[in-house]
Enzyme design. Structure first.
Site, PDB file in Angstrom:
ATOM      1  N   CYS A  91      -6.290  -8.731 -10.553  1.00  0.00           N
ATOM      2  CA  CYS A  91      -5.850  -9.761 -11.506  1.00  0.00           C
ATOM      3  C   CYS A  91      -6.515 -11.086 -11.151  1.00  0.00           C
ATOM      4  CB  CYS A  91      -4.320  -9.890 -11.515  1.00  0.00           C
ATOM      5  SG  CYS A  91      -3.591 -10.335  -9.923  1.00  0.00           S
ATOM      6  N   ASP A 147       3.075   1.750  -1.491  1.00  0.00           N
ATOM      7  CA  ASP A 147       2.935   0.344  -1.129  1.00  0.00           C
ATOM      8  C   ASP A 147       3.126   0.190   0.364  1.00  0.00           C
ATOM      9  OD1 ASP A 147       2.625  -2.336  -2.754  1.00  0.00           O
ATOM     10  OD2 ASP A 147       3.919  -2.780  -1.051  1.00  0.00           O
ATOM     11  N   LYS A 180       2.756  -0.676 -13.453  1.00  0.00           N
ATOM     12  CA  LYS A 180       1.715   0.249 -13.909  1.00  0.00           C
ATOM     13  C   LYS A 180       2.122   1.689 -13.639  1.00  0.00           C
ATOM     14  CE  LYS A 180      -1.893  -3.192 -13.114  1.00  0.00           C
ATOM     15  NZ  LYS A 180      -0.999  -4.144 -12.393  1.00  0.00           N
ATOM     16  N   CYS A 205      -1.602   1.029  -4.644  1.00  0.00           N
ATOM     17  CA  CYS A 205      -1.017  -0.289  -4.341  1.00  0.00           C
ATOM     18  C   CYS A 205      -0.075  -0.632  -5.494  1.00  0.00           C
ATOM     19  CB  CYS A 205      -2.093  -1.349  -4.177  1.00  0.00           C
ATOM     20  SG  CYS A 205      -3.289  -1.017  -2.878  1.00  0.00           S
ATOM     21  N   ALA A 206       1.095  -0.001  -5.526  1.00  0.00           N
ATOM     22  CA  ALA A 206       1.873   0.089  -6.757  1.00  0.00           C
ATOM     23  C   ALA A 206       2.876  -1.022  -7.001  1.00  0.00           C
ATOM     24  CB  ALA A 206       2.617   1.429  -6.796  1.00  0.00           C
TER      25      ALA A 206
END
Length: 425
Positions: free
Chosen positions: A377, A281, A263, A257-258
């Site tokens: 997050c 993605d 990252k 899930c870039a």
């Protein structure tokens, strides 16, 4: 041409009534209204301050308005919130100017009928010297003081304890720092710091390898060193998460899930641009952002792919390292996206099953002895430790290392969670 207050009200309406994201909405509205740099700065302060303090402002408004906040028309509600924010939190703005501009805004938004009401509420508040009573119940009082919903405070009280919760709440009202990751395939931390100094940008080394903190104002994208691909913007917590994957040159690495790619870029740099890194993605437009960033940074081992993280693609093969940074409620990035705090906990009930599904699918690509990092997050154990716990219960061939929860006020970056899993079977 619109002024700062008018633009701020339009943006507030799009966020609170249209469900828009604060940064995207405000940037678009300011550009559309053609604000000057000075007006843009004032508009941003008004907009973000009003978003951040919505619960506080509504509590005060209820004490001075004959009508409930929920009964007010959207435009009048946002005009009053914006005006009270100035009166309470921006003492440098003259009170008379606040009232006069609020009345003007009523006319701009075709709410002439409300001019007397708005004028009366604000002047009554001023005559009372801005006095208002706080709630007696402790959780409610904290909610009003820090403008965070009670249910979220109660969750953190239960999970982290009262002292840590107070620190979290206070931390969310501090300006978020700006961190970047040095493109170590092209330069070094020391060399980039020297280059930034030449460009008039103040920066210092961060606590994570390859990381720096930027103190300069304005957009980093305007710096020549950014355009030359010498660094990319990435929060400190994201850099720590990427480091936990322990990617090495020559490995095959998957980021499930870039987008927007931060990252992935860091991982490719840690791999010295040697090996293979596939960044996936779900949304094609976001995949294009990853490709654009990789080209700017010169990271040739990175290839971007449109792929649903919850669906298995056997043609991808096996990987030595997998990053599984799943969609989440975002309660760790409230400093950057203040409207997130108002999302009801119930609205995210579908997230843990989706997160577990993505984690379970990602694990299918991992080689024996390989390493996978699961991350979010958010500061919500339902999406963090409990998802990993359910995964481990169903996959006894995996072992977990100690989980890490990062807190803004303690660790410097965004609120974050990550845990490394190793495949042993």
């Amino acid at each position: 041409m619109a002024n700062a207050r008018e633009t701020a009200v339009r943006a507030l309406l799009k966020v609170f009534d249209g469900g828009g994201f604060s940064q995207l909405v405000l940037d678009s509205q300011m550009k559309k209204d053609g604000l000057t740099p000075e007006d843009r700065a004032f508009c941003s302060a008004l907009f973000y301050g009003t978003v951040e303090r919505r619960i506080t402002l509504d509590w005060v408004l209820e004490q001075y308005s004959r009508d409930k906040v929920r009964e007010l028309t959207p435009a009048v509600r946002e005009i009053l919130r914006l005006s009270l924010y100035q009166l309470i939190f921006l003492p440098s703005v003259p009170e008379s100017a606040v009232v006069d501009e609020a009345v003007k805004l009523c006319r701009v938004f075709h709410m002439e009928v409300a001019t007397g009401f708005v004028n009366g509420v604000l002047r009554t508040f001023i005559r009372a010297s801005g006095a208002f009573q706080m709630p007696k119940h402790s959780v409610h009082a904290l909610s009003v003081q820090y403008s965070v919903p009670e249910e979220l405070i109660s969750l953190w009280n239960t999970v982290y304890g009262k002292e840590k919760t107070l620190a979290i709440l206070a931390g969310f009202h501090t300006p978020p720092p700006l961190f970047a990751r040095v493109n170590t395939t092209r330069t070094t931390v020391e060399a980039l710091l020297g280059r930034l100094a030449e460009e008039g940008a103040e920066a210092s080394a961060a606590e994570v390898a390859g990381g720096i903190r930027l103190m300069q104002k304005g957009s980093p994208a305007a710096l020549p060193s950014f355009r030359e691909g010498l660094f990319h913007i990435q929060d400190l917590s994201g850099q720590k998460c990427a480091a936990a994957l322990r990617a090495e040159p020559g490995m095959r690495v998957l980021d499930v899930c870039a987008a927007p790619g931060g990252k992935s870029f860091t991982l490719a740099e840690q791999m010295e641009n040697k090996g293979e890194l596939i960044a996936c993605d779900l949304i094609p437009g976001r995949v294009s952002l990853i490709e654009e960033g990789a080209r700017r940074l010169g990271l040739s081992i990175l290839s971007a792919r449109t792929q649903n993280g919850a669906e298995f693609a056997p043609e991808l093969g096996e990987f030595d390292r997998i990053l599984c940074d799943v969609p989440c409620s975002g309660y760790g990035v409230i400093r950057r996206k203040p409207e997130i705090r108002y999302k009801p906990l119930q609205s995210g009930k579908e997230l843990p099953p989706l997160q577990l599904k993505i984690l379970t699918n990602a694990a299918r690509y991992l080689k024996k002895g390989g390493r996978l990092v699961y991350s979010t997050c958010t500061l919500n154990p339902q999406e963090n430790q409990l998802v990993v716990k359910k995964f481990l219960a169903e996959h006894p061939g995996f072992e977990a290392e100690a989980p890490r929860t990062l807190f803004p006020e303690r660790d410097g970056g965004d609120g974050f969670f990550y845990e490394a899993l190793i495949r042993r079977d």
